[in-house]
Design an enzyme around this catalytic site. Structure first.
Site, short mmCIF file in Angstrom:
data_model
loop_
_atom_site.label_atom_id
_atom_site.label_comp_id
_atom_site.label_asym_id
_atom_site.label_seq_id
_atom_site.Cartn_x
_atom_site.Cartn_y
_atom_site.Cartn_z
N LYS A 1 17.44 77.03 -20.32
CA LYS A 1 17.00 78.41 -20.63
C LYS A 1 18.04 79.43 -20.18
O LYS A 1 18.43 80.31 -20.93
CB LYS A 1 15.66 78.73 -19.93
CG LYS A 1 14.52 77.79 -20.27
CD LYS A 1 13.24 78.21 -19.56
CE LYS A 1 13.27 78.09 -18.05
NZ LYS A 1 13.44 76.72 -17.54
N ARG B 1 5.27 82.21 -17.35
CA ARG B 1 5.19 80.84 -16.87
C ARG B 1 3.75 80.38 -16.75
O ARG B 1 3.49 79.24 -16.41
CB ARG B 1 5.82 80.77 -15.48
CG ARG B 1 7.07 79.94 -15.45
CD ARG B 1 7.60 80.01 -14.04
NE ARG B 1 8.50 78.94 -13.79
CZ ARG B 1 9.81 79.05 -13.87
NH1 ARG B 1 10.36 80.17 -14.25
NH2 ARG B 1 10.57 78.02 -13.59
N ARG C 1 23.13 69.09 -10.78
CA ARG C 1 23.62 70.48 -10.90
C ARG C 1 24.21 70.99 -9.59
O ARG C 1 23.68 70.76 -8.51
CB ARG C 1 22.47 71.41 -11.30
CG ARG C 1 22.82 72.87 -11.04
CD ARG C 1 21.91 73.87 -11.62
NE ARG C 1 20.51 73.72 -11.30
CZ ARG C 1 19.56 74.46 -11.85
NH1 ARG C 1 19.87 75.37 -12.75
NH2 ARG C 1 18.31 74.29 -11.53
N ARG D 1 21.35 73.64 -5.53
CA ARG D 1 20.33 74.68 -5.41
C ARG D 1 19.21 74.13 -4.52
O ARG D 1 18.84 72.96 -4.68
CB ARG D 1 19.80 75.04 -6.81
CG ARG D 1 19.35 76.49 -6.91
CD ARG D 1 19.07 76.90 -8.33
NE ARG D 1 17.69 76.67 -8.73
CZ ARG D 1 17.17 77.05 -9.88
NH1 ARG D 1 17.92 77.71 -10.75
NH2 ARG D 1 15.92 76.80 -10.18
N ARG E 1 8.36 70.64 -9.36
CA ARG E 1 8.57 71.69 -10.40
C ARG E 1 8.15 71.16 -11.77
O ARG E 1 7.57 71.89 -12.57
CB ARG E 1 10.05 72.10 -10.42
CG ARG E 1 10.42 73.00 -9.25
CD ARG E 1 11.92 73.06 -9.04
NE ARG E 1 12.65 73.66 -10.14
CZ ARG E 1 13.97 73.51 -10.33
NH1 ARG E 1 14.69 72.77 -9.48
NH2 ARG E 1 14.55 74.09 -11.35
P1 AP5 Z 1 19.95 75.89 -16.85
O1 AP5 Z 1 20.52 76.65 -17.98
O2 AP5 Z 1 20.03 76.49 -15.49
O3 AP5 Z 1 18.42 75.48 -17.18
P2 AP5 Z 1 17.09 76.26 -16.88
O4 AP5 Z 1 16.13 75.84 -17.91
O5 AP5 Z 1 17.37 77.73 -16.75
O6 AP5 Z 1 16.73 75.59 -15.48
P3 AP5 Z 1 16.34 76.21 -14.10
O7 AP5 Z 1 16.32 75.07 -13.13
O8 AP5 Z 1 17.18 77.39 -13.73
O9 AP5 Z 1 14.91 76.73 -14.48
P4 AP5 Z 1 13.61 76.82 -13.70
O10 AP5 Z 1 12.70 77.30 -14.75
O11 AP5 Z 1 13.16 75.62 -12.96
O12 AP5 Z 1 14.01 77.80 -12.52
P5 AP5 Z 1 13.96 79.41 -12.37
O13 AP5 Z 1 15.24 79.81 -11.80
O14 AP5 Z 1 13.45 80.06 -13.61
O15 AP5 Z 1 20.61 74.42 -16.85
C1 AP5 Z 1 20.27 73.47 -15.88
C2 AP5 Z 1 21.47 72.50 -15.69
O16 AP5 Z 1 21.67 71.78 -16.90
C3 AP5 Z 1 22.80 73.23 -15.41
O17 AP5 Z 1 23.58 72.45 -14.56
C4 AP5 Z 1 23.43 73.35 -16.79
O18 AP5 Z 1 24.84 73.43 -16.72
C5 AP5 Z 1 22.97 72.06 -17.44
N1 AP5 Z 1 22.80 72.17 -18.89
C6 AP5 Z 1 22.29 73.22 -19.59
N2 AP5 Z 1 22.26 72.95 -20.91
C7 AP5 Z 1 22.75 71.69 -21.05
C8 AP5 Z 1 22.96 70.83 -22.18
N3 AP5 Z 1 22.66 71.22 -23.43
N4 AP5 Z 1 23.49 69.61 -21.96
C9 AP5 Z 1 23.80 69.18 -20.68
N5 AP5 Z 1 23.63 69.95 -19.58
C10 AP5 Z 1 23.11 71.20 -19.76
O19 AP5 Z 1 12.78 79.54 -11.28
C11 AP5 Z 1 12.95 79.08 -9.97
C12 AP5 Z 1 11.65 79.29 -9.20
O20 AP5 Z 1 11.33 80.70 -9.14
C13 AP5 Z 1 10.39 78.65 -9.81
O21 AP5 Z 1 10.26 77.28 -9.43
C14 AP5 Z 1 9.29 79.54 -9.20
O22 AP5 Z 1 9.05 79.20 -7.85
C15 AP5 Z 1 9.92 80.92 -9.23
N6 AP5 Z 1 9.64 81.64 -10.49
C16 AP5 Z 1 10.54 82.03 -11.44
N7 AP5 Z 1 9.93 82.66 -12.44
C17 AP5 Z 1 8.60 82.67 -12.14
C18 AP5 Z 1 7.45 83.16 -12.82
N8 AP5 Z 1 7.54 83.77 -14.02
N9 AP5 Z 1 6.24 82.99 -12.22
C19 AP5 Z 1 6.13 82.38 -11.01
N10 AP5 Z 1 7.19 81.89 -10.33
C20 AP5 Z 1 8.41 82.03 -10.89
#
Ligand code: AP5
Length: 220
Positions: free
Chosen positions: A15, A90, A127, A154, A165
């Site tokens: 994402k 979410r 990652r 991370r 997660r």
């Molecule tokens: P990346 O692009 O970072 O993927 P992502 O889907 O953004 O994954 P995240 O781990 O950042 O998402 P998340 O939803 O768990 O965490 P968030 O920060 O939102 O890519 C991931 C890896 O894959 C990278 O190494 C990248 O290079 C690689 N990659 C990407 N595309 C690829 C491809 N096509 N092929 C191969 N490799 C690839 O949230 C963190 C925490 O914050 C949550 O757990 C929660 O506690 C809190 N939080 C955030 N938002 C909310 C909300 N709305 N409500 C409540 N709590 C929230």
């Protein structure tokens, strides 16, 4: 018309990677609730202090806090021509609140990135991110490509937290796909392909959705 886009998907779906690229191409902000929370943690604000423990367990910060945070961010002038939302909504409660926030604005477009769970685990467990600016490292990097900072895992990418997660995603966030799928402004794309291929599919899905909105009766 403003491009108001939600990028949905499980942890590790890509994402953030895709949202950043599309936002840059369209000249609109990427709004990542995970990034906003990590900045709050680093700044030591009250929200950050409360969020830190929740995030380190892989659970979700409360809907009230998140909805208020996103409402304030979407009301800023730079988001009026459009935005790409990454990590919000979410929960179905967050999605319903967002529908309320968007009532007087152009329609929300929603693209869900689908990736099999084994690949999500592989991506998250390997990652590295910058310990200074938080950017994802590209494969083979030894320092951050953006600011030359040191690369670290991370905190919520450890094995146990990744499992939690993914469980939280299945229980609280996967229902969003059913919530949005019934709308003509929803598309799914295959995220289990190289980054450029995912981006091409995302850009094509957005173009198709924008063309659909121009067709009478397509607005949700
Ligand atoms: P990346 O692009 O970072 O993927 P992502 O889907 O953004 O994954 P995240 O781990 O950042 O998402 P998340 O939803 O768990 O965490 P968030 O920060 O939102 O890519 C991931 C890896 O894959 C990278 O190494 C990248 O290079 C690689 N990659 C990407 N595309 C690829 C491809 N096509 N092929 C191969 N490799 C690839 O949230 C963190 C925490 O914050 C949550 O757990 C929660 O506690 C809190 N939080 C955030 N938002 C909310 C909300 N709305 N409500 C409540 N709590 C929230």
């Amino acid at each position: 018309m403003a491009l108001n886009l939600i990028v949905l998907g499980p942890p590790g779906a890509g994402k953030g990677t895709q949202a950043e690229r599309l936002a840059r191409l369209r000249g609109i902000p990427k709004i990542s609730t995970g990034d906003i929370l990590r900045e709050a943690v680093q700044a030591g604000t009250e929200t950050g202090r409360q969020a830190k423990a929740i995030m380190s367990r892989g659970e979700l910060v409360s809907d009230d806090v998140m909805i208020r945070m996103v409402q304030e961010r979407l009301d800023r002038a730079d988001a009026l021509p459009g935005f790409v939302l990454d990590g919000f909504p979410r929960t179905v409660a967050q999605a319903a609140a967002l529908d309320g926030i968007m009532r007087e604005r152009d329609p929300l477009l929603v693209v869900d990135i689908e990736v099999p769970e084994a690949e999500l685990v592989r991506r998250l467990s390997t990652r590295l991110v910058c310990g200074d600016c938080g950017a994802n490292a590209a494969g083979g990097d030894t320092v951050c490509g953006r600011c030359k900072g040191q690369l670290v895992q991370r905190p919520d990418d450890s094995d146990g937290v990744v499992r939690e997660r993914l469980t939280v995603y299945r229980r609280q966030s996967a229902p969003l796909v059913a919530y949005y799928r019934v709308r003509p402004t929803f598309r799914s794309i295959n995220g289990a392909q190289p980054v450029d291929g995912v981006f091409d599919d995302l850009a094509a899905a957005v173009d198709a959705l924008v063309a659909g909105i121009a067709t009478p009766g397509a607005r949700p």
